[in-house]
Design an enzyme around this catalytic site. Structure first.
Site, PDB file in Angstrom:
ATOM      1  N   GLN A  87     -17.887  -6.851  -1.512  1.00  0.00           N
ATOM      2  CA  GLN A  87     -16.943  -7.659  -2.292  1.00  0.00           C
ATOM      3  C   GLN A  87     -16.594  -8.978  -1.593  1.00  0.00           C
ATOM      4  O   GLN A  87     -15.775  -9.741  -2.084  1.00  0.00           O
ATOM      5  CB  GLN A  87     -15.694  -6.860  -2.668  1.00  0.00           C
ATOM      6  CG  GLN A  87     -14.785  -6.501  -1.530  1.00  0.00           C
ATOM      7  CD  GLN A  87     -13.717  -5.507  -1.969  1.00  0.00           C
ATOM      8  OE1 GLN A  87     -14.021  -4.342  -2.250  1.00  0.00           O
ATOM      9  NE2 GLN A  87     -12.482  -5.954  -2.065  1.00  0.00           N
ATOM     10  N   HIS A 145       0.839  -1.206   0.000  1.00  0.00           N
ATOM     11  CA  HIS A 145       0.000   0.000   0.000  1.00  0.00           C
ATOM     12  C   HIS A 145       0.876   1.260   0.000  1.00  0.00           C
ATOM     13  O   HIS A 145       0.589   2.230  -0.691  1.00  0.00           O
ATOM     14  CB  HIS A 145      -0.876   0.052   1.256  1.00  0.00           C
ATOM     15  CG  HIS A 145      -1.846  -1.082   1.408  1.00  0.00           C
ATOM     16  ND1 HIS A 145      -1.726  -2.027   2.392  1.00  0.00           N
ATOM     17  CD2 HIS A 145      -2.960  -1.410   0.706  1.00  0.00           C
ATOM     18  CE1 HIS A 145      -2.732  -2.889   2.308  1.00  0.00           C
ATOM     19  NE2 HIS A 145      -3.494  -2.540   1.284  1.00  0.00           N
TER      20      HIS A 145
END
Ligand code: AMP
Length: 279
Positions: free
Chosen positions: A61, A37
């Site tokens: 999701q 990230h």
């Protein structure tokens, strides 16, 4: 660094920056931030005047039998990382704002979500594209960065942006790996010490495949067979899929050409890992 909790507040901030002519770079995440990230955040910091990260474990999701409730969360650690990366705004959407009572609108990329991870997780990409489009509408970025770690996701987002004429540049960033090759992932936290020792067979198999192709192998089946054997040398790692696809369309390739990508998903214990590389 501003902490933003409502879509209205985020939109107001972004509109202010836009009026000042500032370029907004955006990194959407589910938090539990790691070096993968952070590589996106550093690049976003370099190319944007303003940097926004969103942190939201998006329920749509995950399917009911997946790991939504135990997905790693680390709000305090994430805020420290965001500060270190000189983020301007951290947006924490709430579930009520993202999916208010009566929410019934979804965005779906029809074809390329059917194969690979989409075949095993039929509602996953619909959840991803829906939340990403909502986040784009809220954050109003000029540019958004995604990791090649989730290669199908990146291709699906690129397709959505093209098909819906969204005025946003999508940048794909290389996979960040541990020293033994394992692709960094928040889900690696699930691995037991013995499982952790077994899983580098996945990235090792990618390297072997790349070497075969560099030496002239063009037969996808042959490459897939060697990849399979390499992964199966670790008895605890169970292959979900190994496929060679066109990087843009994700259509399966039998003859490897310059646009080929090798994509793998495997289970170890209760953890599902994905990885991929260019061939
Ligand atoms: P996630 O929090 O797992 O939804 O990931 C947020 C973003 O970080 C996605 O665009 C991922 O593809 C990206 N990402 C996750 N792990 C890595 C990694 N090891 N290297 C590069 N990007 C990554």
């Amino acid at each position: 660094m501003q902490i933003v909790n409502s879509p209205q507040e985020m939109q107001k901030l972004s509109l202010k920056w836009r009026e000042l002519g500032q370029r907004i770079a955006f990194v959407p995440t589910m938090g539990a931030l790691h070096e993968g990230h952070l590589s996106l955040l550093r690049e976003a910091r370099r190319i944007g005047d303003k940097l926004v990260i969103s942190i939201f474990v998006n329920p749509t999701q995950f399917s009911p039998n997946e790991d939504l409730s135990k997905y790693p969360r680390d709000k305090d650690g994430d805020l420290v990382s965001a500060r270190d990366c000189k983020v301007d705004a951290v947006y924490f959407p709430t579930e009520e704002d993202m999916y208010p009572k009566g929410h019934q609108t979804f965005v779906e990329v029809a074809k390329m979500t059917k194969g690979l991870c989409g075949a095993r997780r039929p509602t996953h990409f619909r959840g991803v594209t829906t939340v990403v489009l909502k986040l784009f509408n809220i954050v109003q970025p000029h540019v958004a960065l995604f990791g090649e770690k989730d290669f199908q996701q990146l291709a699906v987002v690129r397709t959505m942006v093209r098909d819906l004429n969204l005025p946003i540049e999508i940048i794909g960033m290389p996979i960040v790996r541990d020293s033994d090759g394992l692709a960094l992932s928040s889900r690696n936290a699930y691995l037991s010490p013995t499982e952790r020792i077994s899983v580098p067979c996945i990235s090792k198999s990618l390297k072997i495949a790349q070497k075969m192709v560099i030496s002239g192998e063009k037969d996808a089946k042959k490459v897939i067979n060697i990849v399979k054997t390499t992964i199966e040398s670790e008895k605890s790692v169970k292959i979900d899929y190994i496929e060679i696809c066109d990087s843009n369309t994700l259509e399966s390739q039998s003859v490897i050409n310059g646009e080929a990508r090798l994509l793998i998903a495997a289970h170890i214990g209760k953890t599902r890992l994905i990885d991929n590389c260019r061939l």
